[in-house]
Structure formats: C-alpha cells, structure tokens
Design a protein around this motif. Structure first.
Motif, PDB file in Angstrom:
ATOM      1  N   LEU A  19       0.837  -1.204   0.000  1.00  0.00           N
ATOM      2  CA  LEU A  19       0.000   0.000   0.000  1.00  0.00           C
ATOM      3  C   LEU A  19       0.872   1.254   0.000  1.00  0.00           C
ATOM      4  O   LEU A  19       0.630   2.213  -0.746  1.00  0.00           O
ATOM      5  CB  LEU A  19      -0.879  -0.025   1.251  1.00  0.00           C
ATOM      6  CG  LEU A  19      -2.000   0.981   1.316  1.00  0.00           C
ATOM      7  CD1 LEU A  19      -3.078   0.638   0.309  1.00  0.00           C
ATOM      8  CD2 LEU A  19      -2.595   1.031   2.726  1.00  0.00           C
ATOM      9  N   PHE A  20       1.913   1.221   0.824  1.00  0.00           N
ATOM     10  CA  PHE A  20       2.829   2.360   0.903  1.00  0.00           C
ATOM     11  C   PHE A  20       3.484   2.614  -0.445  1.00  0.00           C
ATOM     12  O   PHE A  20       3.552   3.741  -0.930  1.00  0.00           O
ATOM     13  CB  PHE A  20       3.896   2.112   1.968  1.00  0.00           C
ATOM     14  CG  PHE A  20       5.004   3.124   1.942  1.00  0.00           C
ATOM     15  CD1 PHE A  20       4.857   4.348   2.578  1.00  0.00           C
ATOM     16  CD2 PHE A  20       6.184   2.876   1.262  1.00  0.00           C
ATOM     17  CE1 PHE A  20       5.859   5.297   2.538  1.00  0.00           C
ATOM     18  CE2 PHE A  20       7.193   3.822   1.211  1.00  0.00           C
ATOM     19  CZ  PHE A  20       7.032   5.030   1.853  1.00  0.00           C
ATOM     20  N   GLU A  22       2.533   1.821  -3.398  1.00  0.00           N
ATOM     21  CA  GLU A  22       1.549   2.362  -4.342  1.00  0.00           C
ATOM     22  C   GLU A  22       1.388   3.876  -4.153  1.00  0.00           C
ATOM     23  O   GLU A  22       1.379   4.632  -5.115  1.00  0.00           O
ATOM     24  CB  GLU A  22       0.208   1.692  -4.032  1.00  0.00           C
ATOM     25  CG  GLU A  22      -0.614   1.272  -5.226  1.00  0.00           C
ATOM     26  CD  GLU A  22      -1.778   0.433  -4.730  1.00  0.00           C
ATOM     27  OE1 GLU A  22      -2.797   1.039  -4.385  1.00  0.00           O
ATOM     28  OE2 GLU A  22      -1.622  -0.811  -4.633  1.00  0.00           O
ATOM     29  N   GLU A  23       1.282   4.296  -2.894  1.00  0.00           N
ATOM     30  CA  GLU A  23       1.098   5.714  -2.596  1.00  0.00           C
ATOM     31  C   GLU A  23       2.336   6.519  -2.985  1.00  0.00           C
ATOM     32  O   GLU A  23       2.223   7.605  -3.538  1.00  0.00           O
ATOM     33  CB  GLU A  23       0.833   5.915  -1.088  1.00  0.00           C
ATOM     34  CG  GLU A  23      -0.577   5.623  -0.655  1.00  0.00           C
ATOM     35  CD  GLU A  23      -1.608   6.549  -1.295  1.00  0.00           C
ATOM     36  OE1 GLU A  23      -1.366   7.774  -1.326  1.00  0.00           O
ATOM     37  OE2 GLU A  23      -2.629   6.034  -1.780  1.00  0.00           O
ATOM     38  N   LEU A  24       3.501   5.954  -2.682  1.00  0.00           N
ATOM     39  CA  LEU A  24       4.741   6.691  -2.929  1.00  0.00           C
ATOM     40  C   LEU A  24       4.940   6.947  -4.417  1.00  0.00           C
ATOM     41  O   LEU A  24       5.297   8.053  -4.825  1.00  0.00           O
ATOM     42  CB  LEU A  24       5.937   5.922  -2.367  1.00  0.00           C
ATOM     43  CG  LEU A  24       7.262   6.668  -2.561  1.00  0.00           C
ATOM     44  CD1 LEU A  24       7.365   7.835  -1.591  1.00  0.00           C
ATOM     45  CD2 LEU A  24       8.447   5.752  -2.404  1.00  0.00           C
ATOM     46  N   ILE A  25       4.697   5.901  -5.237  1.00  0.00           N
ATOM     47  CA  ILE A  25       5.004   6.083  -6.662  1.00  0.00           C
ATOM     48  C   ILE A  25       3.959   6.959  -7.364  1.00  0.00           C
ATOM     49  O   ILE A  25       4.133   7.292  -8.528  1.00  0.00           O
ATOM     50  CB  ILE A  25       5.206   4.729  -7.405  1.00  0.00           C
ATOM     51  CG1 ILE A  25       3.974   3.848  -7.287  1.00  0.00           C
ATOM     52  CG2 ILE A  25       6.439   4.005  -6.883  1.00  0.00           C
ATOM     53  CD1 ILE A  25       4.119   2.555  -8.079  1.00  0.00           C
ATOM     54  N   VAL A  97       6.271   3.414   7.103  1.00  0.00           N
ATOM     55  CA  VAL A  97       5.597   2.622   6.075  1.00  0.00           C
ATOM     56  C   VAL A  97       4.081   2.610   6.291  1.00  0.00           C
ATOM     57  O   VAL A  97       3.318   2.192   5.426  1.00  0.00           O
ATOM     58  CB  VAL A  97       6.180   1.179   6.074  1.00  0.00           C
ATOM     59  CG1 VAL A  97       5.689   0.392   7.260  1.00  0.00           C
ATOM     60  CG2 VAL A  97       5.864   0.469   4.784  1.00  0.00           C
ATOM     61  N   ASP A  98       3.619   3.121   7.445  1.00  0.00           N
ATOM     62  CA  ASP A  98       2.186   3.001   7.760  1.00  0.00           C
ATOM     63  C   ASP A  98       1.349   4.152   7.207  1.00  0.00           C
ATOM     64  O   ASP A  98       0.191   4.320   7.576  1.00  0.00           O
ATOM     65  CB  ASP A  98       1.989   2.886   9.277  1.00  0.00           C
ATOM     66  CG  ASP A  98       2.602   4.056  10.021  1.00  0.00           C
ATOM     67  OD1 ASP A  98       3.073   4.997   9.359  1.00  0.00           O
ATOM     68  OD2 ASP A  98       2.608   4.031  11.261  1.00  0.00           O
ATOM     69  N   LEU A  99       1.970   4.979   6.346  1.00  0.00           N
ATOM     70  CA  LEU A  99       1.310   6.130   5.708  1.00  0.00           C
ATOM     71  C   LEU A  99       0.943   7.235   6.706  1.00  0.00           C
ATOM     72  O   LEU A  99       0.130   8.092   6.404  1.00  0.00           O
ATOM     73  CB  LEU A  99       0.073   5.694   4.903  1.00  0.00           C
ATOM     74  CG  LEU A  99       0.407   4.870   3.650  1.00  0.00           C
ATOM     75  CD1 LEU A  99      -0.861   4.370   2.986  1.00  0.00           C
ATOM     76  CD2 LEU A  99       1.228   5.689   2.660  1.00  0.00           C
ATOM     77  N   GLN A 100       1.567   7.204   7.889  1.00  0.00           N
ATOM     78  CA  GLN A 100       1.372   8.333   8.810  1.00  0.00           C
ATOM     79  C   GLN A 100       2.245   9.512   8.385  1.00  0.00           C
ATOM     80  O   GLN A 100       2.080  10.614   8.881  1.00  0.00           O
ATOM     81  CB  GLN A 100       1.699   7.914  10.245  1.00  0.00           C
ATOM     82  CG  GLN A 100       0.578   7.118  10.878  1.00  0.00           C
ATOM     83  CD  GLN A 100       0.797   6.930  12.358  1.00  0.00           C
ATOM     84  OE1 GLN A 100       1.760   6.320  12.782  1.00  0.00           O
ATOM     85  NE2 GLN A 100      -0.115   7.457  13.159  1.00  0.00           N
ATOM     86  N   ARG A 202      -2.735   5.526  11.372  1.00  0.00           N
ATOM     87  CA  ARG A 202      -2.094   4.411  10.716  1.00  0.00           C
ATOM     88  C   ARG A 202      -3.046   3.742   9.713  1.00  0.00           C
ATOM     89  O   ARG A 202      -4.198   3.481  10.028  1.00  0.00           O
ATOM     90  CB  ARG A 202      -1.726   3.416  11.813  1.00  0.00           C
ATOM     91  CG  ARG A 202      -0.796   2.364  11.446  1.00  0.00           C
ATOM     92  CD  ARG A 202      -0.419   1.622  12.710  1.00  0.00           C
ATOM     93  NE  ARG A 202       1.027   1.592  12.844  1.00  0.00           N
ATOM     94  CZ  ARG A 202       1.791   0.806  12.107  1.00  0.00           C
ATOM     95  NH1 ARG A 202       1.258   0.010  11.223  1.00  0.00           N
ATOM     96  NH2 ARG A 202       3.097   0.835  12.250  1.00  0.00           N
ATOM     97  N   ALA A 203      -2.553   3.484   8.486  1.00  0.00           N
ATOM     98  CA  ALA A 203      -3.417   2.899   7.455  1.00  0.00           C
ATOM     99  C   ALA A 203      -3.776   1.461   7.801  1.00  0.00           C
ATOM    100  O   ALA A 203      -4.944   1.068   7.798  1.00  0.00           O
ATOM    101  CB  ALA A 203      -2.724   2.962   6.099  1.00  0.00           C
TER     102      ALA A 203
END
Ligand code: UDP
Ligand code: MG
Length: 309
Positions: A19-20, A22-25, A97-100, A202-203
């Motif tokens: 998930l991380f 995906e968000e980063l790219i 990595v938890d999208l926080q 946290r996601a």
C-alpha cells in the motif's frame, strides 16, 4: 539528474508495504518533471511476518527498490541509521511505512529545499486518534527537554524529513550507539523548514510502541541530550547537607538551653529513610549515565545485516 533516497523502516508490516509503495510512486510524475531519480530502501528490522517476502515482490516489479534485512529487531533508530548509511542519494528522506508520513507532501518538501533550506521536516499539529495519556506525556517530554537540553526538539516532530547530502553526512558522523534521532537532527543544526499537518492515523497494522517502550525511549532522549539529571543529584546533595547542618546547630543549641530529653526515634527513622532514598535515587541517575557509557565504550555495531538486495 539528481538522486533521491527514500528510507523506509519496516517491522512486521506485511499489510502496509504494498500500500505504501503504491502511494509513494504516485509522485513519479513529479520526480520525472523535476529530473529526480528514485532509490527506495526498505529496511526490514527483523520482521517475523511476511514483510521481506512483500518487499521482494515489489523488487521484482520495480528495479529502483532495495532491501536491507536485519538479523533481528534492532529498533527503528538502528533501521534509520542503516538506511542513512546505505543511501547514495543527493537527497534523503525518511518515511514510516504506515502512511502516517503522507508521501503526498514530498513536492512541497522539495519546494522547501529550492528556497534554500538544508532540510524540510514535518510536525503534527494535532494528535487526534492518539491515546490521550500518550499525548499528555509526549507534551510533558518536549516541555521538559526545552528546559534541560540545549538541543532543539520540536513538539510533534516526526522523523519524516527531507535532507541534503551534506546534512546526511553530518548525521552519519555521529557514530553513537545510543541513538536518539529527534535530538541528533537538532544537534547537527542546518537550516530547517517545518511543514505542519494534521495527524494521520495508521493505514494498516498496529503501532509498535506501547506506553512502556515510549517511556524508556524518552529516558534515552533525556540521557543522550542532557546532563541536567546529574546536576540535579549534585544540587540535591548540597541541599541535604545544608539542611543537616542547620539541624545539627538547632540540636546543639537546644541541648545547651533545655538539656537533652530522650525522644524522637520516629523522626530519626524518617530522616534515615529519606536520605537513603535520595542517595539511591542519585546513584541510580549516575548508573543510567554509566550504563550508556558502558554500551558506548563496547563499540558494538548498531545493526547487523542478514540479507541485502
Ligand atoms: N519500526 C521499526 N522497528 C521497530 C519499531 C518500528 O522499524 O522496532 C518502524 C515501523 O515499521 C514503522 C515506523 O517504524 O514504519 C514507525 O512505527 P510505528 O508506526 O509503530 O510508530 P508510531 O507511528 O505509532 O509512533
Ligand atoms: Mg505509525
């Protein structure tokens, strides 16, 4: 082209890694437009779940991704240090990595560097979603640090920070074993721009920090960046001596004037307990510093790598 290294410490994060990524790219168009190459370092901090397998899956699809896997759990501090050592980038950013640490902030962070800052850091202005008792003690900690340490530490500061190579090298020159990165960032100085954002929950997965761990971590911070507790124990010793001296004078004068009525063993017991308590307390403070010195002197490695891709 310039190179950006993204350091991502992961400990038991099998649900979050994909998930991380995906968000980063989602930032790729921005990187392309700015002429930035990406190097992604997932630091597996001795996970016991399928984190490593998840990262390997990503590596197959994306050659910019690297994995450093530790032989056991060494803690987030060690993972961040390993990432900084391995990073080759002209710019380095550390992210959870938890999208926080929202990857969407990266363009804004780069804008900060263009304004001439050496580092762009982030802080949460709210702590919503966090247990109130944790927020309360966190606030106390930062307030206390402001008083007892010369190193600047921002309340709510995250480890999410974009830095220039120069600053990364400065951090790496601090080879201490007991690492408290929030303090190290402040200690090295450099011009820092602060971006503020609302707390993000946290996601997926769970926090790795319980109250006890955080409390111990805060002691690490205090001992690493302040010697005030040692000063307090010295001052306490002096104050006790002064009090004792006054009491001696008082007793001598009373004896000379009124004779010596036999009484006062309860007060005696109280005084003995109090003084020996303070004694132990101060020895304990001394012990804390000595223990850290002991660990520092042993010069053990900060982390051990089991696998690297
Ligand atoms: N982490 C780590 N080693 C640890 C504990 C945590 O690498 O021993 C990583 C974790 O995978 C995450 C980041 O550090 O990417 C922050 O951890 P967490 O979200 O549990 O902390 P919180 O956000 O609750 O402070
Ligand atoms: Mg988190």
């Amino acid at each position: 082209m310039s190179l950006l290294s993204v350091i991502v410490p992961c400990y038991n994060e099998e649900d979050s890694v994909a998930l991380f990524h995906e968000e980063l790219i989602k930032n790729d168009p921005f990187f392309l437009q700015e002429g930035i190459d990406l190097e992604l370092l997932y630091i597996d901090d001795g996970s016991r779940d399928a984190t490593v397998a998840e990262v390997k899956k990503i590596i197959e699809a994306d050659p910019r991704v690297h994995l450093v896997s530790f032989s056991r759990n060494f803690g987030k501090e060690a993972a961040m240090f390993a990432g900084l050592e391995k990073a080759k980038g002209d710019y380095v950013v550390i992210m959870d990595v938890d999208l926080q640490d929202p990857p969407g902030l990266l363009p804004e962070m780069f804008a900060g560097l263009k304004e001439g800052y050496d580092s762009v850091a982030t802080r949460r202005v709210s702590r919503k979603g966090e247990p109130p008792i944790r927020s309360f003690f966190a606030r106390r900690f930062y307030r206390l640090m402001k008083k007892i340490s010369k190193t600047e530490m921002m309340d709510g500061a995250r480890d999410y920070r974009l830095m220039t190579r120069q600053m990364v090298d400065a951090i790496l020159s601090m080879q201490e074993y007991n690492r408290f990165t929030k303090g190290i960032f402040g200690w090295v100085g450099f011009k820092t721009k602060w971006l503020e954002y609302e707390n993000v929950e946290r996601a997926r997965g769970e926090t790795k920090w319980n109250f006890w761990k955080l409390l111990m971590y805060s002691f690490d911070g205090i001992i690493a960046f302040s010697t005030a507790p040692l000063m307090i124990s010295s001052v306490m010793g002096v104050v006790m001596c002064i009090v004792a001296f006054i009491m001696i004078l008082f007793i001598i004068v009373r004896k000379l004037i009124f004779g010596d009525p036999v009484s006062g063993w309860p007060s005696m017991v109280c005084i003995i307990l109090l003084t020996s308590g303070i004694n132990f307390f101060c020895t304990g403070i001394l012990g804390q510093y000595l223990a850290r010195t002991y660990l520092e002197v042993k010069r053990r490695p900060i982390y051990l790598v089991k696998e690297e891709i």
